[in-house]
Scaffold this motif. Structure first.
Motif, PDB file in Angstrom:
ATOM      1  N   SER A  91      54.634 -19.929 156.887  1.00  0.00           N
ATOM      2  CA  SER A  91      54.962 -20.100 155.525  1.00  0.00           C
ATOM      3  C   SER A  91      53.952 -19.880 154.713  1.00  0.00           C
ATOM      4  CB  SER A  91      55.976 -21.136 155.379  1.00  0.00           C
ATOM      5  OG  SER A  91      55.070 -22.313 155.479  1.00  0.00           O
ATOM      6  N   ILE A 102      56.968 -12.170 144.383  1.00  0.00           N
ATOM      7  CA  ILE A 102      56.832 -12.240 145.806  1.00  0.00           C
ATOM      8  C   ILE A 102      57.425 -10.878 146.587  1.00  0.00           C
ATOM      9  CG2 ILE A 102      57.948 -13.376 147.905  1.00  0.00           C
ATOM     10  CD1 ILE A 102      58.734 -15.607 146.198  1.00  0.00           C
ATOM     11  N   TYR A 104      57.845  -8.897 150.233  1.00  0.00           N
ATOM     12  CA  TYR A 104      58.213  -9.091 151.379  1.00  0.00           C
ATOM     13  C   TYR A 104      58.453  -7.822 152.318  1.00  0.00           C
ATOM     14  CZ  TYR A 104      62.836  -8.592 149.642  1.00  0.00           C
ATOM     15  OH  TYR A 104      64.041  -8.172 148.860  1.00  0.00           O
ATOM     16  N   SER A 119      66.404 -13.022 154.593  1.00  0.00           N
ATOM     17  CA  SER A 119      66.223 -13.498 153.361  1.00  0.00           C
ATOM     18  C   SER A 119      64.886 -14.209 153.183  1.00  0.00           C
ATOM     19  CB  SER A 119      67.307 -14.387 152.961  1.00  0.00           C
ATOM     20  OG  SER A 119      67.063 -15.768 153.730  1.00  0.00           O
ATOM     21  N   VAL A 120      64.292 -14.324 151.910  1.00  0.00           N
ATOM     22  CA  VAL A 120      63.119 -15.105 151.529  1.00  0.00           C
ATOM     23  C   VAL A 120      63.689 -16.397 151.317  1.00  0.00           C
ATOM     24  CG1 VAL A 120      61.241 -15.393 150.108  1.00  0.00           C
ATOM     25  CG2 VAL A 120      61.801 -13.009 150.847  1.00  0.00           C
ATOM     26  N   THR A 130      67.288 -11.686 147.706  1.00  0.00           N
ATOM     27  CA  THR A 130      66.662 -11.000 148.871  1.00  0.00           C
ATOM     28  C   THR A 130      67.324 -10.835 150.074  1.00  0.00           C
ATOM     29  OG1 THR A 130      65.694 -13.124 149.607  1.00  0.00           O
ATOM     30  CG2 THR A 130      64.373 -12.176 148.154  1.00  0.00           C
ATOM     31  N   ILE A 155      57.579 -20.880 150.729  1.00  0.00           N
ATOM     32  CA  ILE A 155      58.144 -19.768 150.546  1.00  0.00           C
ATOM     33  C   ILE A 155      57.833 -19.364 152.197  1.00  0.00           C
ATOM     34  CG2 ILE A 155      57.958 -17.569 149.917  1.00  0.00           C
ATOM     35  CD1 ILE A 155      56.233 -19.974 147.958  1.00  0.00           C
ATOM     36  N   SER A 156      58.808 -18.840 152.677  1.00  0.00           N
ATOM     37  CA  SER A 156      58.985 -18.062 153.982  1.00  0.00           C
ATOM     38  C   SER A 156      60.206 -17.129 154.222  1.00  0.00           C
ATOM     39  CB  SER A 156      59.268 -19.258 155.164  1.00  0.00           C
ATOM     40  OG  SER A 156      60.567 -19.749 154.824  1.00  0.00           O
ATOM     41  N   THR A 157      60.251 -16.259 155.190  1.00  0.00           N
ATOM     42  CA  THR A 157      61.034 -15.353 155.505  1.00  0.00           C
ATOM     43  C   THR A 157      61.925 -15.651 156.576  1.00  0.00           C
ATOM     44  OG1 THR A 157      59.443 -14.050 156.732  1.00  0.00           O
ATOM     45  CG2 THR A 157      59.760 -13.517 154.533  1.00  0.00           C
ATOM     46  N   LEU A 177      54.131 -11.327 153.821  1.00  0.00           N
ATOM     47  CA  LEU A 177      54.629 -12.045 152.749  1.00  0.00           C
ATOM     48  C   LEU A 177      53.812 -12.306 151.798  1.00  0.00           C
ATOM     49  CD1 LEU A 177      56.941 -13.642 151.529  1.00  0.00           C
ATOM     50  CD2 LEU A 177      56.321 -15.721 152.584  1.00  0.00           C
TER      51      LEU A 177
END
Length: 184
Positions: A91, A102, A104, A119-120, A130, A155-157, A177
């Motif tokens: 993250s 952002i 991605y 999703s983000v 997202t 923030i992560s995916t 990211l």
């Protein structure tokens, strides 16, 4: 006024006095004065918070359990960063509040005909703008979103599957990211 002639009457500084004082030719430029004191620092120009991370490995398979979220790996921080850290694992954490762009990217293949949701997330909550679906015939997800973030937001995916699925990440770079703070 008797000593002023008509040509210099409009330029005379004291036409009511004698003698008339019409301006003469322009003189030579004087010497440059001393440098003044340094002013206050102005607002930041350019980006004052940015950073990113990516996952780079060959032959990686993720096992996505039934009805579970799984964060996508981000094992390498980008070399340039300011006020953004690659922490906690997989993250990014922004250190300055503001409006961020952002970006991605995710590339993989799945072993069955199934839906895998992407999703983000910010602090574990998905950003609805997202949401995308990874299908056997659609194996690339990419996009940008602009959101307001607070200091220390994470923030992560993530991916989510409705059944157990093996996901083979694309070789070399499969997940990216990045974040850029847009306002000063």
């Amino acid at each position: 006024m008797s000593n002023c002639n008509n040509n210099c009457q409009k330029y005379c500084c004291r036409c009511n006095q004698s003698p008339c004082c019409c301006p003469g030719p322009k003189g030579a430029r004087g010497p440059i004065g001393p440098v003044g004191p340094r002013g206050d620092t102005g607002p930041a120009n350019g980006l004052n918070a940015y950073g990113g991370a990516f996952y780079s490995n060959v032959d990686t398979i993720l096992h996505l359990p039934d009805h579970n979220d799984k964060p996508l790996p981000l094992n390498s921080a980008m070399t340039a960063a300011l006020n953004v850290v690659n922490s906690p694992v997989d993250s990014l954490t922004v250190k300055v509040a503001g409006d961020y762009e952002i970006y991605y990217y995710f590339s993989a293949t799945i072993d069955v005909t199934a839906f895998v949701n992407f999703s983000v997330t910010v602090n574990g909550s998905p950003l609805s703008s997202t949401f995308q679906v990874l299908l056997p015939e659609k194996n690339l997800i990419t996009g940008t979103v602009i959101v307001s973030l607070n200091a220390n937001d994470v923030i992560s995916t993530n991916i989510f599957g409705f059944t157990f699925i093996n996901i083979k990440l694309s070789p070399y770079v499969s997940t990216i990211l990045t974040v850029k703070k847009l306002n000063a």
